[in-house]
Structures are given as structure tokens and as C-alpha cells.
Motif scaffolding. Sequence first.
Motif, short mmCIF file in Angstrom:
data_model
loop_
_atom_site.label_atom_id
_atom_site.label_comp_id
_atom_site.label_asym_id
_atom_site.label_seq_id
_atom_site.Cartn_x
_atom_site.Cartn_y
_atom_site.Cartn_z
N THR A 233 37.64 -57.89 33.66
CA THR A 233 37.42 -57.09 32.46
C THR A 233 36.04 -56.47 32.51
N GLU A 234 35.96 -55.15 32.36
CA GLU A 234 34.68 -54.45 32.35
C GLU A 234 34.48 -53.79 31.00
N TYR A 235 33.26 -53.92 30.47
CA TYR A 235 32.95 -53.39 29.15
C TYR A 235 31.90 -52.29 29.26
N SER A 236 31.97 -51.35 28.33
CA SER A 236 30.94 -50.33 28.22
C SER A 236 30.73 -49.99 26.75
N GLU A 237 29.52 -49.63 26.45
CA GLU A 237 29.22 -49.13 25.11
C GLU A 237 29.79 -47.71 24.99
N ILE A 238 30.29 -47.36 23.83
CA ILE A 238 30.72 -45.98 23.56
C ILE A 238 29.58 -45.29 22.82
N LYS A 239 28.94 -44.36 23.48
CA LYS A 239 27.81 -43.66 22.87
C LYS A 239 28.18 -42.19 22.65
N GLY A 240 28.18 -41.80 21.41
CA GLY A 240 28.45 -40.41 21.09
C GLY A 240 29.89 -39.99 21.27
N VAL A 241 30.80 -40.95 21.37
CA VAL A 241 32.21 -40.64 21.57
C VAL A 241 32.91 -40.47 20.23
N ASP A 242 33.79 -39.47 20.16
CA ASP A 242 34.62 -39.31 18.98
C ASP A 242 35.80 -40.29 19.09
N VAL A 243 35.73 -41.35 18.32
CA VAL A 243 36.69 -42.44 18.44
C VAL A 243 38.12 -41.97 18.15
N GLU A 244 38.28 -41.05 17.24
CA GLU A 244 39.62 -40.64 16.82
C GLU A 244 40.36 -39.88 17.92
N THR A 245 39.62 -39.14 18.77
CA THR A 245 40.29 -38.33 19.79
C THR A 245 40.06 -38.88 21.20
N TYR A 246 39.41 -40.01 21.29
CA TYR A 246 39.11 -40.60 22.60
C TYR A 246 40.41 -40.94 23.32
N ALA A 247 40.52 -40.56 24.61
CA ALA A 247 41.77 -40.75 25.35
C ALA A 247 41.49 -40.84 26.84
N PHE A 248 42.54 -41.20 27.56
CA PHE A 248 42.48 -41.29 29.02
C PHE A 248 43.52 -40.35 29.58
N VAL A 249 43.11 -39.54 30.55
CA VAL A 249 44.00 -38.55 31.13
C VAL A 249 44.19 -38.86 32.61
N LYS A 250 45.45 -38.87 33.03
CA LYS A 250 45.73 -39.14 34.43
C LYS A 250 46.70 -38.08 34.95
N GLY A 251 46.44 -37.62 36.17
CA GLY A 251 47.34 -36.65 36.78
C GLY A 251 46.94 -35.21 36.55
N ASN A 252 45.66 -34.97 36.18
CA ASN A 252 45.18 -33.61 35.98
C ASN A 252 44.11 -33.31 37.03
#
Length: 465
Positions: A380-399
Motif C-alpha cells: 500500500t502506497e500513500y500520497s497527500e492530495i495537494k490542490g486536487v479537486d476531490v469531486e472530479t479526481y479520477a484515474f484514466v487508463k488506455g489513453n
Amino acid sequence: MKKIIFILFLAFYCMGLGCSPAFYTYVTEGKEVYYGISGYKEGLVKLEKANADKFVIINPYFGKDNKNVYYQGGIIKDSDPATFRFLGGVSTLIGSTGYSKDKKNVYYLGNIITGADSASFTILDKVEGYGKDNKNVYFMGEKLDYADSVSFKTIGNDYTADKNAVYYKSEKLTGADPAGYTLNGHYLLSSGSVFYGKEKTGYDMNTFKVMEEFFDGNTCWNGYVYAMVKDKNGVYVRDEKIQGIDPETFKAVGAGLYEDKNYYYAGIEKLNINKKNSTLFTLESAGQIIVKDDSNVYSLGDKIENLKEKYGIDPKSFELYAVVVSLKIFKDKNNFYVNDWLYLKKTDIVPVKNSLVYIDNDMIILKSKNKIAVIDRFGTEYSEIKGVDVETYAFVKGNDYLDKIAEMEGYGTFIDKNNIYKRNPFDKHFTTVSKKISPQEYGNLKEYIIAGEAEEKRLESLKAK
């Protein structure tokens, strides 16, 4: 020879200090052959008659050249190196030793077994130290006068038998039938009786069963200590009946967890769990079981842990959330938890609305208000979210377009409505890249965001298990 004896004494002394034995063996250097502790040059003893060009190391105990066979650095008298075969039969911390033979003789360690027939001699499995030829049976090199060679066999756990009797460490078991017996752990069942060692017990043979055997892991040999057994009359540990357990329904669930019709037990310790409202979770990768009801959560394996006390888990809301590469991710109303291959651990991820960012067969990405967790086969790896818009935060694969910008080809890219982020594989943090996303670009990329499918994939992972 005195030097060799001293070296062996030193090696065994070192073994006595712990379970990492000093490794003594044969060493060839140029035209010379030595015997002693590897890496301890001052203690190596030269084998004066050895031919280094023809010398073969058989194992840490035995070696040979074209003229002699050696045991612990000493010449085995009258041995024939051309036909010498190491047989084994006895295990030690640094390898096998025991019996060997050539065309003329049979040997135990480095000594000839007088009268043994080389052509018919063989070692026996299941119990160490036994061998036999067409006339006699031997234990640790000594002839057993009582044993019938033709019918003699090893059973296991120091039990043996021939046509005349069943034996435990050479002592006859009175009442045991050599024509009919069963080995159950360290107990032998025969003629309506259960034997433990050389003693006949009072257990009922027809319903007797060894539930679990316990070994002392603090010894170099991991030796057997005692067993948990049961028959129709009760459940016993060290021959002491445990009160309150129903023997008829008592059975193993796994990872040290047992149950009868009324309760769960960690071994024989009754757990404070309401069995009627309980749930079991198996952690295959760690060989553990988690058992819970509305009041308590326990983890069982090589140790018992009350997870409610350890992590403050809320038992009522505690549930299996997802499965990734045999890792199981749990959650309650307060936190996410993952078994990280060993023990269940509390993460820094507090559940929020839309905590699930991404999931596939290899990893899951979760978020809370200020944390990201990427959980995969490497942990398990953790990171701080700095300046991220939590509501639209997403992961994109295949682009390919995003992969090229984020320099993460084939891995996938993190975005929100404003920025592209990449995961630094060295410091394991997420950082923005220079490219910002326009509202139009973000709209175009939404078709690659699989967040809408993530919940379906999470539920599929649960069904698979």
C-alpha cells in the motif's frame, strides 16, 4: 585428527548458540584439500593423502578421491571410492548423513557395519535411522536382534512393525496388532486401542481424531510438543479434557479457529462472538481468518488479535470491500483496512463519498479528503492530495495522449478537471505536470474515466471470492 575433532566441536558449539549452524565442509585450493568451517581459514585441516584433482565433495560430511572415501575429514578404512554410494537416512541441520555402502561394505557414518550385506542393504523412510538387508534390521548402525528383516517396515513418528509386533522406539506395544494399525499424527490406533508412544491411552479408537499438533518453533528442530485430540467423550489437550466443548460438532475452520454447534474457539479459547450473527473472512495470502459479529472482530493465525481493540474497528459496519490479487480490502464507517500479505493493517484512508477511484485485477485506488492509497501486489502506497479537486479526481487508463504527457505509458494517468498528475515511482508521490486541462478537454476525456464502472468491478471482485 585432534584438529578435526576440535573443528567439529567448535561447529556444534556454534550451532548451540542459535539455529544458524557453522557450515563445515571440504575445501579444495589448488593441489590441496582441507576440511573445516567454511570461511574459517585458520581452522581448516589439510587432508594429507587427498588428491585434489580427483576429489569430489559428496556433502558436508562425505567426500572422495580416486583412492579413499572420507567422513568428516577422516579416511573410511577399507572403503572403495569407485563403487561408494551415499544413502542417507539421518537429517541434520547442515544436510543428510547416515548410511552408505560400496561393493564390499555397509557403513554408518564413517564406520563399517559388521556383517551387513551390501548388495541387499537399503535405507527405510518414514522414521530416520533405520536400514535393513536380507537378514537384519539396523537402527543408527546397530543391529536390532528382535526385528524380522523380511517383514520389517517403518510406520512414522518412531513407530515400526514387523510380522510379530508393533514397536515404539524398539519397545513392543502390548496389544497392538501388526496386521492392522493406523497412524494418526503421533498416535497409533490398533486393536481397539489408541497408543501414544509406548503407552495405551483411554481414548475411544472409533471416534478418535487428532485435531492439531503443536511444535516448538523456538528449537532448531521445530520439535513436536503436544496435540489437541478428540473422541466421543470430549476434546483434550495434553490429555486434559476441556470442559464445555461439544466433541461431536467440534471441528477446525482454519488458521487456528475451531467451532462446535455453540461457539467459536481460538484453539480451545472460547471467543466472545455471537455465532448466530457471525461472519468469517479468509485471508489466503496470510493464512489467517477474521471472524466478527456485531460486537467484536478477531484475527486468527499465528497469533490472536482483537481488532476492535487494536484498531478501533466498528464491528457492525466492518465488511469486505474488494479483492485485488488475493489481497482483501475491508472497510468500516471509519477506515479502510488491507491485509498487505501479512496481517490486517489500518490504512490512512477515511471513507468519503466516491472513495473508490479505480479497481482492476491488479490494483485498487482509494481516496479520502487528503489521502490517496494505491494498493497492489507490492503493498500500500500513500500520497497527500495537494490542490486536487476531490469531486472530479479520477484515474484514466488506455489513453495514449495522457500517457505521453504524464510519461506513464501503459500504467494510466491521474486527472481532475484542472490538471494532469503523474505518480513518481521513486518518491511515490503524485505531482502535477505542466499540461493543464481545459473544460473542453476534460469533457472529452471523461469517456476514458472508468469510475462509473468501478463499482461494478468491485462487486465482481467479491463474487469471484
